[in-house]
Structures are given as structure tokens and as C-alpha cells.
Design an enzyme around this catalytic site. Structure first.
Site, PDB file in Angstrom:
ATOM      1  N   ALA A   1      70.203  55.832 -68.194  1.00 14.68           N
ATOM      2  CA  ALA A   1      70.523  56.597 -69.397  1.00 14.68           C
ATOM      3  C   ALA A   1      70.158  58.068 -69.233  1.00 14.68           C
ATOM      4  O   ALA A   1      70.908  58.965 -69.651  1.00 14.68           O
ATOM      5  CB  ALA A   1      69.799  56.005 -70.603  1.00 14.68           C
ATOM      6  N   TYR A   2      69.019  58.321 -68.620  1.00 14.30           N
ATOM      7  CA  TYR A   2      68.592  59.705 -68.396  1.00 14.30           C
ATOM      8  C   TYR A   2      69.552  60.409 -67.445  1.00 14.30           C
ATOM      9  O   TYR A   2      70.000  61.531 -67.706  1.00 14.30           O
ATOM     10  CB  TYR A   2      67.173  59.701 -67.826  1.00 14.30           C
ATOM     11  CG  TYR A   2      66.606  61.076 -67.549  1.00 14.30           C
ATOM     12  CD1 TYR A   2      66.353  61.966 -68.586  1.00 14.30           C
ATOM     13  CD2 TYR A   2      66.305  61.471 -66.244  1.00 14.30           C
ATOM     14  CE1 TYR A   2      65.822  63.221 -68.332  1.00 14.30           C
ATOM     15  CE2 TYR A   2      65.766  62.722 -65.987  1.00 14.30           C
ATOM     16  CZ  TYR A   2      65.534  63.595 -67.031  1.00 14.30           C
ATOM     17  OH  TYR A   2      65.019  64.843 -66.778  1.00 14.30           O
TER      18      TYR A   2
END
Length: 250
Positions: A157-158
Site C-alpha cells: 500500500a505504501y
């Protein structure tokens, strides 16, 4: 030299996320290079004032200004303050960021939304203000991550949020044709900041430190030096690029 003349001649930087970590190091380095600095923070006023005190104690000029980078009215007010306080904006460093690590299967989607709000929307909002306000000869430096390339588990996600930052970098540089303004992204590798170290065991930190050929973690000052180069006249021919400042990782 009068105050007005000083304001007219001195270059001015806005550094978001300037209260700690890479943002603080970048603010201090730019001040050492002679820029007046607007130190933005989201919540920790005391930490931001510590950054300001370090700059002013060394003879520089700085002021701390709160703003949520993802809120366009607050971002506009941040830039208004830079123009009122110091006369304009020449460098923008968007170091504000959020990182939550989890496997895709287990990620709390509320954390995903919060991270993408800061890392994607926040970068876009600050870039929008920079595109409208940077003076000729100016520079915008945004932040990605080397994990976009290394593809470590739990960073999906990052890395996705930072991949979006990379996608907009060259496009914005091209949109600013004729303005004499550069746009670049810095993509640090493992760097010894509170955000990076939080939640990791000593064994995990040691393993990551040994990943680059230089066999150490980066420091905030390492990254600040790259930012300072991109923001300087010496780095002005670099435009639309993603610089992976990571000690030799893939």
C-alpha cells in the site's frame, strides 16, 4: 541592506513535514545554504519550533506554520504565509508522509485511506500550489520510496501511494514548460527516521541496513543533501526525474 531588499534577494523554501526526520534535515540544510524556510507541520508544534530554533540559532530565518497538506485551503494559506513572511517561494519540498506496513490480506482499509490521503492527495495539493506559485528558477521536490523498485513484502500500500507520486513527477515537469521550474522526486532507501524505525525489531533493522552495498542505513542528512542539490542552481538541469537515494539498492 533593508529588510525588503533582504526578502527580495533571499530564496525561500517551503518544507512540509519539517518538524522531524527527513523534513527537518532538509529544512536545516536549505537554511545552511542560505534560504529562508517555512517549516510546515501537521500536529507537533513543539517539534516544528525545535526545527525553527535550530535554524534561527545558526543565524538563519525560519517560521513554523501548521497545515494539513491534503486540505487545499490550508495548503494555500501555508503558501500565503510564505509569501507574506518572506516575499515569495522558490523551493518546495514535500516531505510530509505516512507509512503503514501490512500484507495486502491483512491491511486495515482505513489505514490505506489515511495513507493515500497524505501521500497521494497531499502531494498533489502541494504540487498544485507549487505549480501556481514557484518563481522562475524554482524547484519542487517530492518524495517517493525505493520500495517501488525493491518490492518488499508488507509495503504494497505504501509503495502504491508512492508510485502515484512518481507518475505525476515527469508529467508536472512537462506541464511547467517555459516556467524555468524543475520537478523531481527523491526515493530514499532504508533511512534512520522515527517513521522507518517504528515497529521494527533490531534484527529487521540490521538486515535492512546490510541490504545496500554500503552496508548501512541512510541518514536524514544523506537525503537532505540530495534535496539541497536538486533545489540549487547546480541541480537545475535535472528535471522530471526520480532519484533513488539508497546506497546502491536495486
Amino acid at each position: 541592506m533593508t529588510t525588503n531588499q533582504q526578502q527580495h534577494q533571499q530564496r525561500v523554501a517551503v518544507v512540509t513535514g519539517g518538524s522531524r526526520g527527513i523534513g527537518r534535515a532538509a529544512a536545516r540544510r536549505l537554511a545552511e545554504d542560505g534560504l529562508a524556510v517555512v517549516v510546515n507541520y501537521a500536529r507537533d508544534a513543539a517539534a516544528a519550533e525545535e526545527t525553527v530554533a535550530a535554524i534561527t540559532g545558526a543565524g538563519g530565518r525560519a517560521v513554523a506554520v501548521p497545515a494539513d497538506v491534503a486540505e487545499e485551503k490550508e495548503a494555500a494559506a501555508l503558501f500565503d504565509r510564505a509569501e507574506t513572511e518572506f516575499g515569495g517561494v522558490d523551493v518546495v519540498v514535500n516531505a510530509a508522509g505516512r507509512m503503514t506496513l501490512s500484507t495486502v490480506a491483512d491491511l486495515d482499509l482505513a489505514a490505506l485511506d489515511a495513507m493515500h490521503r497524505t501521500n497521494i492527495r497531499g502531494t498533489f495539493v502541494i504540487a498544485q500550489q507549487a505549480a501556481r506559485r514557484l518563481r522562475a528558477g524554482g524547484s519542487l521536490v517530492v518524495f517517493s520510496t525505493s520500495v517501488v523498485g525493491t518490492q518488499f513484502p508488507t509495503y504494497a500500500a505504501y509503495a502504491a501511494s508512492k508510485g502515484a507520486v512518481e507518475a505525476m513527477t515527469l508529467i508536472l515537469a512537462r506541464e511547467l514548460r517555459g516556467r524555468d521550474v524543475t520537478v523531481n522526486a527523491v526515493a530514499p532507501g532504508p533511512t534512520a527516521t522515527d517513521m522507518f524505525l517504528s515497529g521494527k525489531t533490531p534484527e529487521q533493522i540490521d538486515r535492512l541496513a546490510k541490504t545496500p552495498p554500503l552496508e548501512r542505513l541512510g541518514t536524514p542528512d544523506d537525503i537532505a543533501a540530495v534535496v539541497a542539490f536538486l533545489a540549487s542552481p547546480a541541480g537545475h538541469w535535472v528535471n522530471g526525474q526520480v532519484l533513488r537515494a539508497n546506497g546502491g539498492m536495486v
